[in-house]
Design a protein around this motif. Structure first.
Motif, mmCIF file in Angstrom:
data_model
loop_
_atom_site.group_PDB
_atom_site.id
_atom_site.type_symbol
_atom_site.label_atom_id
_atom_site.label_comp_id
_atom_site.label_asym_id
_atom_site.label_seq_id
_atom_site.Cartn_x
_atom_site.Cartn_y
_atom_site.Cartn_z
ATOM 1 N N ARG A 179 -34.889 17.679 98.348
ATOM 2 C CA ARG A 179 -35.603 16.605 98.072
ATOM 3 C C ARG A 179 -36.418 17.550 96.781
ATOM 4 N NH1 ARG A 179 -39.557 12.054 99.259
ATOM 5 N NH2 ARG A 179 -39.879 11.308 97.068
ATOM 6 N N ASP A 180 -37.295 18.147 96.725
ATOM 7 C CA ASP A 180 -37.868 19.421 96.144
ATOM 8 C C ASP A 180 -37.079 19.898 94.794
ATOM 9 O OD1 ASP A 180 -39.998 19.692 97.325
ATOM 10 O OD2 ASP A 180 -39.795 21.628 98.165
ATOM 11 N N TYR A 181 -36.183 19.759 95.280
ATOM 12 C CA TYR A 181 -34.915 20.482 94.113
ATOM 13 C C TYR A 181 -34.250 19.331 93.069
ATOM 14 C CZ TYR A 181 -30.501 21.734 91.278
ATOM 15 O OH TYR A 181 -29.699 21.505 90.221
ATOM 16 N N LEU A 182 -33.988 17.808 93.929
ATOM 17 C CA LEU A 182 -33.689 16.726 93.167
ATOM 18 C C LEU A 182 -34.890 15.980 92.276
ATOM 19 C CD1 LEU A 182 -31.187 14.417 95.833
ATOM 20 C CD2 LEU A 182 -30.358 15.924 93.905
ATOM 21 N N ASP A 183 -36.253 15.823 92.907
ATOM 22 C CA ASP A 183 -37.479 16.034 92.139
ATOM 23 C C ASP A 183 -37.455 16.112 90.983
ATOM 24 O OD1 ASP A 183 -37.821 13.631 94.381
ATOM 25 O OD2 ASP A 183 -38.947 14.861 95.273
ATOM 26 N N SER A 184 -37.797 17.831 91.343
ATOM 27 C CA SER A 184 -37.686 19.035 90.013
ATOM 28 C C SER A 184 -36.838 18.583 88.569
ATOM 29 C CB SER A 184 -38.304 20.201 90.607
ATOM 30 O OG SER A 184 -37.493 20.749 90.866
ATOM 31 N N HIS A 185 -35.452 18.043 89.499
ATOM 32 C CA HIS A 185 -34.267 18.536 87.911
ATOM 33 C C HIS A 185 -34.305 16.970 88.067
ATOM 34 C CE1 HIS A 185 -34.182 22.003 89.781
ATOM 35 N NE2 HIS A 185 -33.775 22.986 88.695
ATOM 36 N N ARG A 186 -34.588 16.003 88.355
ATOM 37 C CA ARG A 186 -33.686 14.484 87.458
ATOM 38 C C ARG A 186 -33.933 14.824 86.266
ATOM 39 N NH1 ARG A 186 -38.156 11.789 91.323
ATOM 40 N NH2 ARG A 186 -40.325 11.700 89.821
ATOM 41 N N GLU A 187 -33.764 13.548 85.888
ATOM 42 C CA GLU A 187 -33.976 12.978 83.477
ATOM 43 C C GLU A 187 -35.771 12.650 83.845
ATOM 44 O OE1 GLU A 187 -30.968 11.455 80.816
ATOM 45 O OE2 GLU A 187 -30.288 12.139 82.394
ATOM 46 N N ILE A 188 -35.105 11.443 84.969
ATOM 47 C CA ILE A 188 -36.618 11.197 83.897
ATOM 48 C C ILE A 188 -37.405 11.227 84.933
ATOM 49 C CG2 ILE A 188 -37.458 8.781 83.884
ATOM 50 C CD1 ILE A 188 -34.058 7.755 83.753
ATOM 51 N N SER A 189 -38.634 11.575 84.230
ATOM 52 C CA SER A 189 -39.797 11.479 85.191
ATOM 53 C C SER A 189 -39.769 12.714 86.256
ATOM 54 C CB SER A 189 -40.642 10.400 85.657
ATOM 55 O OG SER A 189 -40.758 9.396 84.535
ATOM 56 N N PRO A 190 -39.270 14.051 85.839
ATOM 57 C CA PRO A 190 -39.685 14.999 86.962
ATOM 58 C C PRO A 190 -40.682 15.274 88.092
ATOM 59 C CG PRO A 190 -38.886 16.038 84.953
ATOM 60 C CD PRO A 190 -39.271 14.033 84.944
ATOM 61 N N LEU A 191 -40.520 16.221 88.567
ATOM 62 C CA LEU A 191 -41.672 16.290 89.608
ATOM 63 C C LEU A 191 -42.210 17.903 88.251
ATOM 64 C CD1 LEU A 191 -44.088 16.643 91.828
ATOM 65 C CD2 LEU A 191 -41.973 18.194 92.976
ATOM 66 N N GLN A 192 -43.424 17.372 88.111
ATOM 67 C CA GLN A 192 -44.616 18.859 88.036
ATOM 68 C C GLN A 192 -45.698 18.739 87.090
ATOM 69 O OE1 GLN A 192 -41.802 18.639 83.824
ATOM 70 N NE2 GLN A 192 -43.617 17.530 82.646
ATOM 71 N N LYS A 193 -46.223 19.757 87.299
ATOM 72 C CA LYS A 193 -47.720 19.697 86.848
ATOM 73 C C LYS A 193 -48.590 19.295 85.781
ATOM 74 C CE LYS A 193 -50.423 23.144 87.142
ATOM 75 N NZ LYS A 193 -51.343 24.777 87.405
ATOM 76 N N ALA A 194 -48.866 17.994 85.345
ATOM 77 C CA ALA A 194 -50.058 18.482 84.461
ATOM 78 C C ALA A 194 -49.889 19.624 83.634
ATOM 79 C CB ALA A 194 -50.624 17.035 84.447
ATOM 80 N N SER A 195 -50.021 19.545 82.297
ATOM 81 C CA SER A 195 -51.169 20.632 82.198
ATOM 82 C C SER A 195 -51.988 20.565 82.094
ATOM 83 C CB SER A 195 -50.458 20.828 79.969
ATOM 84 O OG SER A 195 -51.290 19.763 79.440
ATOM 85 N N ASP A 196 -53.103 19.638 82.516
ATOM 86 C CA ASP A 196 -54.365 19.330 82.617
ATOM 87 C C ASP A 196 -54.882 19.249 83.812
ATOM 88 O OD1 ASP A 196 -53.309 17.033 82.674
ATOM 89 O OD2 ASP A 196 -55.479 15.942 81.844
ATOM 90 N N ALA A 197 -54.089 19.113 84.924
ATOM 91 C CA ALA A 197 -54.063 19.494 86.341
ATOM 92 C C ALA A 197 -54.665 20.715 86.965
ATOM 93 C CB ALA A 197 -52.734 18.441 86.923
ATOM 94 N N THR A 198 -55.018 20.060 88.375
ATOM 95 C CA THR A 198 -55.664 21.754 88.568
ATOM 96 C C THR A 198 -54.522 21.705 89.395
ATOM 97 O OG1 THR A 198 -58.027 21.446 87.798
ATOM 98 C CG2 THR A 198 -57.533 22.439 89.837
#
Length: 224
Positions: A179-198
């Motif tokens: 799940r981690d791999y798929l979420d972080s590698h999907r083309e649309i809205s991948p899992l990633q931390k927003a630049s202004d997130a803590t």
């Protein structure tokens, strides 16, 4: 507290939903479980006998899906077309396939529109994987929760045991890593931390400790 938008993102079983629910209750905010929405769509597609790799068929099913929530104790209740599916959407089969379904553009558009409508008035705590980056990019507070794969698998294992669901720890670790791999590698809205997130690592922390730290982050954000 003013009716702000609070976005909580992170990988599977990082504690997002648990923390978001407690936080919403403590602040008297609305809790929006976005992950449950995608899980419900996935469950509906599985029940309909649709191949989950068939994007067109999954999207065609969307008009037949009504998702709703009701308060519950200890967990919020999730309904698919008036049938409660709170436990069903947490099955191993749904967990293993929800990333594929949630990666489809039209599915994300439909769910995002619904999430934004709910959040428009403010006073919401929303958790997911792309809340701070895509759904609510202007949220006043953004938090990104993480934890080790092993700890996240143990958490899900204990939850499943309490519900009488027979899954091994090894199966859950494999499913979470996938799940981690798929979420972080999907083309649309991948899992990633927003630049202004803590970012907050919850490994080894109790629920109470995480809640306290999140509240501290919120207070600091609003003060600055």
């Amino acid at each position: 507290m003013n009716p702000i938008q609070i976005a909580i993102d992170g990988p599977a079983s990082a504690g997002k939903s648990t923390i978001a629910k407690i936080l919403a209750t403590d602040l008297n905010f609305v809790y929006v479980d976005t992950g449950a929405m995608y899980r419900t769509v996935t469950l509906a597609a599985i029940r309909a006998g649709i191949k989950l790799t068939d994007e067109a068929a999954v999207v065609a099913l969307l008009p037949e899906i009504d998702i709703s929530f009701k308060p519950g104790n200890p967990v919020q209740r999730v309904f698919l077309n008036d049938e409660e599916v709170t436990d069903d959407i947490r099955s191993v089969e749904v967990t293993a396939n929800v990333s594929a379904v949630s990666a489809y553009g039209d599915v994300r558009t439909a769910m995002t529109d619904l999430q934004r409508d709910i959040a428009a008035a403010g006073g919401v705590v929303m958790d997911g994987r792309d809340i701070g980056t895509t759904v609510l990019p202007d949220a006043e507070v953004k938090i990104f929760l993480i934890a080790s794969v092993h700890e996240r698998a143990v958490r899900r294992f204990k939850e499943n045991q309490a519900k009488g669901m027979a899954t091994t720890l090894e199966e859950l670790e494999t499913a979470i890593e996938k799940r981690d791999y798929l979420d972080s590698h999907r083309e649309i809205s991948p899992l990633q931390k927003a630049s202004d997130a803590t970012e907050l690592d919850t490994t080894g922390l109790s629920i109470q400790e995480v809640v306290a730290e999140v509240k501290r982050i919120i207070e600091n954000k609003l003060r600055n």
